[in-house]
Design an enzyme around this catalytic site. Structure first.
Site, PDB file in Angstrom:
ATOM      1  N   ARG A  86     -18.510 -68.737  11.011  1.00 30.96           N
ATOM      2  CA  ARG A  86     -18.262 -68.061  12.283  1.00 30.96           C
ATOM      3  C   ARG A  86     -16.773 -68.157  12.594  1.00 30.96           C
ATOM      4  NH1 ARG A  86     -20.766 -71.680  16.266  1.00 30.96           N
ATOM      5  NH2 ARG A  86     -18.664 -72.227  16.845  1.00 30.96           N
ATOM      6  N   HIS A 114     -18.519 -70.124  19.512  1.00 32.70           N
ATOM      7  CA  HIS A 114     -19.927 -69.705  19.604  1.00 32.70           C
ATOM      8  C   HIS A 114     -20.075 -68.467  20.482  1.00 32.70           C
ATOM      9  CE1 HIS A 114     -24.216 -69.775  20.465  1.00 32.70           C
ATOM     10  NE2 HIS A 114     -23.942 -69.893  21.738  1.00 32.70           N
ATOM     11  N   TYR A 118     -14.314 -79.241  18.267  1.00 36.39           N
ATOM     12  CA  TYR A 118     -15.223 -79.672  17.203  1.00 36.39           C
ATOM     13  C   TYR A 118     -14.855 -79.189  15.801  1.00 36.39           C
ATOM     14  CZ  TYR A 118     -17.484 -75.146  18.335  1.00 36.39           C
ATOM     15  OH  TYR A 118     -17.746 -73.829  18.585  1.00 36.39           O
TER      16      TYR A 118
END
Lengths: 333, 348
Positions: free
Chosen positions: B261, B265, B274
């Site tokens: 990705r 998100h 993260y």
């Protein structure tokens, strides 16, 4: 007319709908060669074969979810949850998926699904074979919730449920499966292929003094209680069998209490936030001027389940005598 | 196995189809980029991205009978939905939640792709719920064929049901129950897991103790395939093989497309907490669209001029879709009350 039991009526409805519409199929745990643990599907595997009567894996969520997928594809699934107590793993699929599909796609996808489940106590089933789960689902727009109390209604309402383009939860009072008998028109007569419309209550007994609202086994018991107080106390009770909780037949609820002025709601679920609360709120809101006494509820105590031991089970369950006592109390108000 | 079967299915794709695959990936990307910009400008409330996963999605879409076979997507399937037939205007109308918005009339957040006409099923936001439902769609396909309601060779009828989800969603019990049905009943179903390495912030090794999602296929008695999810033709080949198996009545397939990705998100996420910028930059170098463009140019299918022209056309389509959506009216407030229950058949 032939007298049959409640569970025979359920079986006849499924049999006739399967014969009528090749899109109708059954799935659930042990519904195949075993014919269901309560025998609701007995003989249907032999008659319709393994393609249309399918033993599911032992996983309730997927029984419902596969039913939803098949319904999206315009089949007509009848999914059996072996006991209503086991339906909770499927809550997400029922409440968040089946109920919301039509709305969330603005009417593009519908879910013509029937979920049958035996419910209720008094059968030495303990905490996990006695539950009443209707209130969880009657809260959810997009679902229909149906609970019959007679063989005639069970058959006619289940046929309506199969023909309904929406998800219908069909809860069957299992204590009455064989205990409740009643007349049903023979299948080969003009009256045989009847349906009972979803969303209409039934005046099970006419009366002038007091209205009792109930469904399922409690409707059956309320009629017996009405006979007791008529005989012993001369109280003339009207019993309204709600039959459908969602959508609720508000007109029938209000018409009765406007006539009698007193309302008692009986259900075997535990009291707090049970379906009786909604009926009470409706009456308080829209029939306040007709009331001659407080709106009363008689229900199970607020404990986490129906206990197994006979003494505690009988203590938990409303019965014709405790209902009669509640009627006397309210009638004397 | 015949010699022919050893030839990759994608090698039989004609130039027009290859260009169409490229165009679809590119159009999705340009639309996606614009949605992020609109969110940063405060014009829309939410966007969730497919960037980096276009190869996995478009490769899969082109391997099925688009608009006929069932597709039960997840919220990241923008490029897949475009490939099925959802338009940039549809997407813009969703982003702006305008009246008559195609998926839900403005009820749902964007990225809940849906079209009854195209057999694209409108999902919820709860992950993996679509997997056992897809088993139900696949069950219905098989049921109709076995009971004589449909001809298994009829290409105008759905013959396979494809669902997509991320690797994190395979931790859900719903995924297991759906896969189990697919295995037990040998259903014509394809489960395409787009393993993009993170479920929001949680990496794969916190989701599962096996190296590959595909390893779990053994537990369902079905083939499990790992494929390079940034290679659109490799994904096409893997899904096409699964489609052929499904059409032939040989049951379900689990395909894991390993990808990445490229964005946070969603528009509400900040991925800096993260994962490192170096890692993201590394994967930007593996951009599936760039990679496919280079492949097509090396094969002489796409000239640099054609590539530029594609880009211009994609931007122009996005521009006009945005303008049309901005000009469209909002839903009437009372539209919130509609479409709760389907009417009875026959109008009774």
């Amino acid at each position: 007319m032939t007298q049959i039991t409640l569970i025979e009526a359920v079986r006849q409805a499924m049999d006739e709908e399967m014969a009528r519409d090749p899109r109708v199929f059954l799935t659930g745990e042990d519904v195949g060669v075993r014919g269901g643990v309560f025998r609701a599907t007995q003989g249907l595997f032999e008659k319709y074969g393994p393609d249309r009567v399918i033993d599911s894996p032992l996983a309730e969520l997927s029984i419902v979810a596969v039913g939803i997928g098949a319904a999206l594809a315009e089949l007509r699934p009848i999914c059996e949850i072996q006991f209503a107590d086991f339906i909770h793993p499927a809550f997400n699929q029922i409440v968040s998926e089946a109920a919301r599909f039509y709305y969330r796609t603005n009417g593009a996808w519908r879910v013509p699904l029937v979920i049958r489940a035996p419910y209720g106590g008094g059968v030495s089933g303990g905490l996990y074979h006695s539950q009443s789960v209707e209130a969880f689902y009657a809260h959810v727009p997009g679902l229909k919730v149906v609970i019959p109390s007679t063989p005639y209604d069970a058959k006619g309402l289940l046929k309506s449920a199969v023909r309904d383009p929406n998800p219908v939860l069909f809860f069957e009072p299992k204590k009455g499966y064989r205990a409740i008998k009643g007349d049903v028109p023979d299948a080969d007569t003009p009256e045989g292929d009847y349906t009972v419309p979803i969303g209409q209550a039934r005046v099970a007994r006419e009366g002038r003094d007091l209205s009792v609202y109930a469904y399922g086994m409690m409707a059956h018991y309320s009629e017996k209680a009405a006979e007791i107080v008529a005989r012993e106390d001369g109280i003339d009770v009207e019993v309204i069998d709600l039959r459908t909780l969602l959508p609720l037949d508000k007109a029938a609820v209000l018409a009765s209490v406007r006539k009698t002025g007193k309302a008692l709601i009986v259900y075997e679920d535990n009291l707090t936030m049970g379906f009786g609360a909604e009926v009470a709120a409706l009456i308080a809101d829209e029939a306040f001027d007709s009331l001659d006494g407080p709106i009363r509820r008689l229900a199970g105590p607020d404990v986490p389940g129906v206990p197994y031991a006979h003494t505690m089970q009988e203590f938990y369950m409303p019965n014709p005598h405790t209902i009669a006592a509640a009627i006397r109390d309210l009638a004397a108000y | 196995m015949t010699t022919d079967a050893l030839v990759r299915a994608s090698s039989r794709l004609d130039e027009q189809t290859l260009l169409s695959i490229y165009w679809t990936m590119l159009l999705s990307r340009r639309l996606d980029e614009r949605a992020w910009a609109l969110h940063r400008q405060g014009k829309i409330h939410f966007h969730i991205s497919a960037m980096g996963q276009e190869a996995a999605q478009v490769g899969a879409a082109f391997a099925i009978q688009r608009g006929v076979d069932y597709v039960n997507p997840y919220y990241r399937d923008l490029a897949l939905s475009i490939a099925i037939g959802i338009t940039p205007l549809d997407i813009m109308m969703s982003l702006y939640a305008k009246q008559g918005e195609y998926s839900s009339g403005g009820r749902q957040m964007p990225a809940h792709f849906n079209s009854r006409r195209l057999n694209l099923v409108g999902g919820s936001s709860v992950v993996a719920t679509q997997v056992p439902q897809t088993a139900g769609l696949a069950f219905a396909i098989k049921y109709r064929q076995k009971t004589g309601l449909a001809d298994p060779a009829d290409p105008t009828q759905p013959r396979v049901a494809l669902t997509c989800l991320g690797e994190g969603s395979t931790s859900q019990g719903e995924w297991h129950e759906g896969m189990n049905w697919a295995g037990v009943h040998r259903l014509p179903m394809i489960c395409l897991v787009q393993n993009n390495a993170y479920a929001i912030s949680v990496p794969v090794d916190s989701q599962m103790a096996v190296a590959n999602v595909a390893d779990r296929a053994a537990g369902y008695g079905i083939p499990g395939v790992v494929v390079d999810g940034n290679d659109v033709l490799a994904v096409y080949d893997a899904v096409r093989e699964a489609v052929e198996r499904a059409y032939a009545g040989e049951g379900a397939t689990l395909i894991e497309a390993k990808t990445y990705r490229l964005t946070p998100h969603s528009s509400d996420d900040d991925d800096r907490s993260y994962r490192t910028r170096e890692e993201v930059e590394l994967w930007k170098g593996r951009d599936p669209i760039l990679r496919f463009r280079q492949h097509l140019q090396a094969e002489g299918v796409l000239s640099p001029e054609q590539a530029e022209d594609c880009d211009r056309r994609a931007r122009a389509e996005v521009d006009s879709a945005q303008a049309a959506a901005e000009a469209a009216p909002d839903p009437e407030p009372e539209e919130a009350l509609g479409a709760v229950y389907a009417p009875a058949e026959g109008g009774s």
